[in-house]
Design a protein around this motif. Sequence first.
Motif, PDB file in Angstrom:
ATOM      1  N   SER A  37       0.812  -1.216   0.000  1.00  0.00           N
ATOM      2  CA  SER A  37       0.000   0.000   0.000  1.00  0.00           C
ATOM      3  C   SER A  37       0.854   1.280   0.000  1.00  0.00           C
ATOM      4  CB  SER A  37      -0.878   0.002   1.257  1.00  0.00           C
ATOM      5  OG  SER A  37      -0.055   0.179   2.415  1.00  0.00           O
ATOM      6  N   ILE A  38       0.137   2.405  -0.053  1.00  0.00           N
ATOM      7  CA  ILE A  38       0.790   3.714   0.051  1.00  0.00           C
ATOM      8  C   ILE A  38       1.490   3.831   1.409  1.00  0.00           C
ATOM      9  CG2 ILE A  38       0.375   6.210   0.182  1.00  0.00           C
ATOM     10  CD1 ILE A  38       0.014   5.161  -2.620  1.00  0.00           C
ATOM     11  N   GLU A  39       0.835   3.367   2.483  1.00  0.00           N
ATOM     12  CA  GLU A  39       1.470   3.431   3.809  1.00  0.00           C
ATOM     13  C   GLU A  39       2.734   2.578   3.823  1.00  0.00           C
ATOM     14  OE1 GLU A  39       0.667   2.813   8.531  1.00  0.00           O
ATOM     15  OE2 GLU A  39      -0.797   3.889   7.314  1.00  0.00           O
ATOM     16  N   ASP A  40       2.695   1.400   3.176  1.00  0.00           N
ATOM     17  CA  ASP A  40       3.892   0.561   3.088  1.00  0.00           C
ATOM     18  C   ASP A  40       5.006   1.318   2.356  1.00  0.00           C
ATOM     19  OD1 ASP A  40       2.660  -1.741   4.314  1.00  0.00           O
ATOM     20  OD2 ASP A  40       1.765  -2.262   2.377  1.00  0.00           O
ATOM     21  N   LEU A  41       4.652   1.987   1.279  1.00  0.00           N
ATOM     22  CA  LEU A  41       5.628   2.759   0.498  1.00  0.00           C
ATOM     23  C   LEU A  41       6.326   3.790   1.376  1.00  0.00           C
ATOM     24  CD1 LEU A  41       6.939   4.151  -1.994  1.00  0.00           C
ATOM     25  CD2 LEU A  41       4.737   5.234  -2.423  1.00  0.00           C
ATOM     26  N   VAL A  42       5.553   4.575   2.106  1.00  0.00           N
ATOM     27  CA  VAL A  42       6.140   5.640   2.920  1.00  0.00           C
ATOM     28  C   VAL A  42       6.907   5.050   4.105  1.00  0.00           C
ATOM     29  CG1 VAL A  42       5.679   7.741   4.250  1.00  0.00           C
ATOM     30  CG2 VAL A  42       4.389   7.287   2.158  1.00  0.00           C
ATOM     31  N   ALA A  43       6.349   4.021   4.730  1.00  0.00           N
ATOM     32  CA  ALA A  43       7.027   3.404   5.887  1.00  0.00           C
ATOM     33  C   ALA A  43       8.341   2.750   5.478  1.00  0.00           C
ATOM     34  CB  ALA A  43       6.105   2.379   6.544  1.00  0.00           C
ATOM     35  N   LEU A  44       8.323   1.985   4.396  1.00  0.00           N
ATOM     36  CA  LEU A  44       9.543   1.283   3.971  1.00  0.00           C
ATOM     37  C   LEU A  44      10.593   2.252   3.423  1.00  0.00           C
ATOM     38  CD1 LEU A  44       7.913  -1.902   2.436  1.00  0.00           C
ATOM     39  CD2 LEU A  44       9.212  -1.744   4.580  1.00  0.00           C
ATOM     40  N   GLU A 149       8.047   3.414  13.649  1.00  0.00           N
ATOM     41  CA  GLU A 149       8.537   2.070  13.963  1.00  0.00           C
ATOM     42  C   GLU A 149       7.449   1.022  13.774  1.00  0.00           C
ATOM     43  OE1 GLU A 149      10.123   2.452  17.911  1.00  0.00           O
ATOM     44  OE2 GLU A 149      12.021   3.298  17.181  1.00  0.00           O
ATOM     45  N   LYS A 150       6.233   1.308  14.248  1.00  0.00           N
ATOM     46  CA  LYS A 150       5.135   0.348  14.109  1.00  0.00           C
ATOM     47  C   LYS A 150       4.812   0.109  12.631  1.00  0.00           C
ATOM     48  CE  LYS A 150       0.363  -0.775  15.327  1.00  0.00           C
ATOM     49  NZ  LYS A 150       0.356  -1.695  14.209  1.00  0.00           N
ATOM     50  N   ALA A 151       4.696   1.194  11.865  1.00  0.00           N
ATOM     51  CA  ALA A 151       4.375   1.063  10.441  1.00  0.00           C
ATOM     52  C   ALA A 151       5.491   0.326   9.702  1.00  0.00           C
ATOM     53  CB  ALA A 151       4.146   2.448   9.824  1.00  0.00           C
ATOM     54  N   PHE A 152       6.738   0.616  10.047  1.00  0.00           N
ATOM     55  CA  PHE A 152       7.866  -0.044   9.389  1.00  0.00           C
ATOM     56  C   PHE A 152       7.852  -1.545   9.678  1.00  0.00           C
ATOM     57  CE2 PHE A 152      12.237  -1.453   8.811  1.00  0.00           C
ATOM     58  CZ  PHE A 152      12.578  -0.851   7.608  1.00  0.00           C
ATOM     59  N   VAL A 153       7.657  -1.911  10.935  1.00  0.00           N
ATOM     60  CA  VAL A 153       7.606  -3.331  11.304  1.00  0.00           C
ATOM     61  C   VAL A 153       6.463  -4.028  10.566  1.00  0.00           C
ATOM     62  CG1 VAL A 153       7.103  -4.934  13.207  1.00  0.00           C
ATOM     63  CG2 VAL A 153       8.762  -3.093  13.524  1.00  0.00           C
ATOM     64  N   ASP A 154       5.274  -3.423  10.593  1.00  0.00           N
ATOM     65  CA  ASP A 154       4.120  -4.027   9.916  1.00  0.00           C
ATOM     66  C   ASP A 154       4.385  -4.208   8.426  1.00  0.00           C
ATOM     67  OD1 ASP A 154       2.817  -4.015  12.377  1.00  0.00           O
ATOM     68  OD2 ASP A 154       1.527  -2.297  11.888  1.00  0.00           O
ATOM     69  N   SER A 155       4.987  -3.201   7.801  1.00  0.00           N
ATOM     70  CA  SER A 155       5.267  -3.268   6.363  1.00  0.00           C
ATOM     71  C   SER A 155       6.371  -4.268   6.040  1.00  0.00           C
ATOM     72  CB  SER A 155       5.633  -1.882   5.820  1.00  0.00           C
ATOM     73  OG  SER A 155       4.529  -1.017   5.930  1.00  0.00           O
ATOM     74  N   MET A 156       7.373  -4.370   6.900  1.00  0.00           N
ATOM     75  CA  MET A 156       8.434  -5.367   6.690  1.00  0.00           C
ATOM     76  C   MET A 156       7.877  -6.782   6.806  1.00  0.00           C
ATOM     77  SD  MET A 156      11.382  -4.221   5.786  1.00  0.00           S
ATOM     78  CE  MET A 156      12.587  -5.447   6.239  1.00  0.00           C
ATOM     79  N   ILE A 157       7.002  -7.009   7.766  1.00  0.00           N
ATOM     80  CA  ILE A 157       6.375  -8.332   7.910  1.00  0.00           C
ATOM     81  C   ILE A 157       5.544  -8.634   6.671  1.00  0.00           C
ATOM     82  CG2 ILE A 157       4.627  -9.631   9.205  1.00  0.00           C
ATOM     83  CD1 ILE A 157       5.756  -8.163  11.751  1.00  0.00           C
ATOM     84  N   LYS A 158       4.777  -7.663   6.217  1.00  0.00           N
ATOM     85  CA  LYS A 158       3.956  -7.831   5.013  1.00  0.00           C
ATOM     86  C   LYS A 158       4.848  -8.131   3.804  1.00  0.00           C
ATOM     87  CE  LYS A 158       0.342  -5.258   2.544  1.00  0.00           C
ATOM     88  NZ  LYS A 158      -0.402  -3.975   2.546  1.00  0.00           N
ATOM     89  N   MET A 159       5.934  -7.374   3.661  1.00  0.00           N
ATOM     90  CA  MET A 159       6.832  -7.572   2.525  1.00  0.00           C
ATOM     91  C   MET A 159       7.529  -8.926   2.598  1.00  0.00           C
ATOM     92  SD  MET A 159       9.724  -5.029   0.972  1.00  0.00           S
ATOM     93  CE  MET A 159      10.863  -5.231   2.298  1.00  0.00           C
TER      94      MET A 159
END
Length: 176
Positions: A37-44, A149-159
């Motif tokens: 998602s867009i949030e994943d893009l910005v977080a990662l 940190e929360k968004a980054f962790v969630d996005s890394m797990i998703k990725m």
Amino acid sequence: MRRKDGRISLATETRQLPAPTFNISQLQQNFAQRGLSIEDLVALSGGHTLGFSHCSSFQNRIHNFNATLDVDPTMQPSFAARLRSVCPAHNKIKSAGSPLDSTNLVFDNAYYKLLLQGKSIFSSDQALLTTPKTKALVSKFANSQKAFEKAFVDSMIKMSSLTGGQEIRLDCRVVR
């Protein structure tokens, strides 16, 4: 502690990474193709809080930006001048470049704070400020280390669930 590890590491796999020159449309398409998602893009993108970039990855912003401007006008002028001093137009030093942020050895939200100040290295980073949704996320992460940190962790797990060929190891040095 358990972590996912692949059995091989290939430099060719990095060709799937977004280029440092991508605009927001290219970034969104690149991430969407992977179900991100867009949030994943910005977080990662916040991973750019760590590391170093060679001049070749950002020369397009500090020399011959377009037909009328030499430097990307979205860059903070003294920051652009510093980058130009370490990366002259006809740079011959292969190791020349710049840290990606001012705390490049610390995983923090300084990347987002600097981005809002016009002190981003890549045009793909600057592109995060070109839509209201991505700019709002940049501001959110700049204002809250915890939210980043929360968004980054969630996005890394998703990725990490996107690719196969991984295994969970108790000891990353031992292949089962």
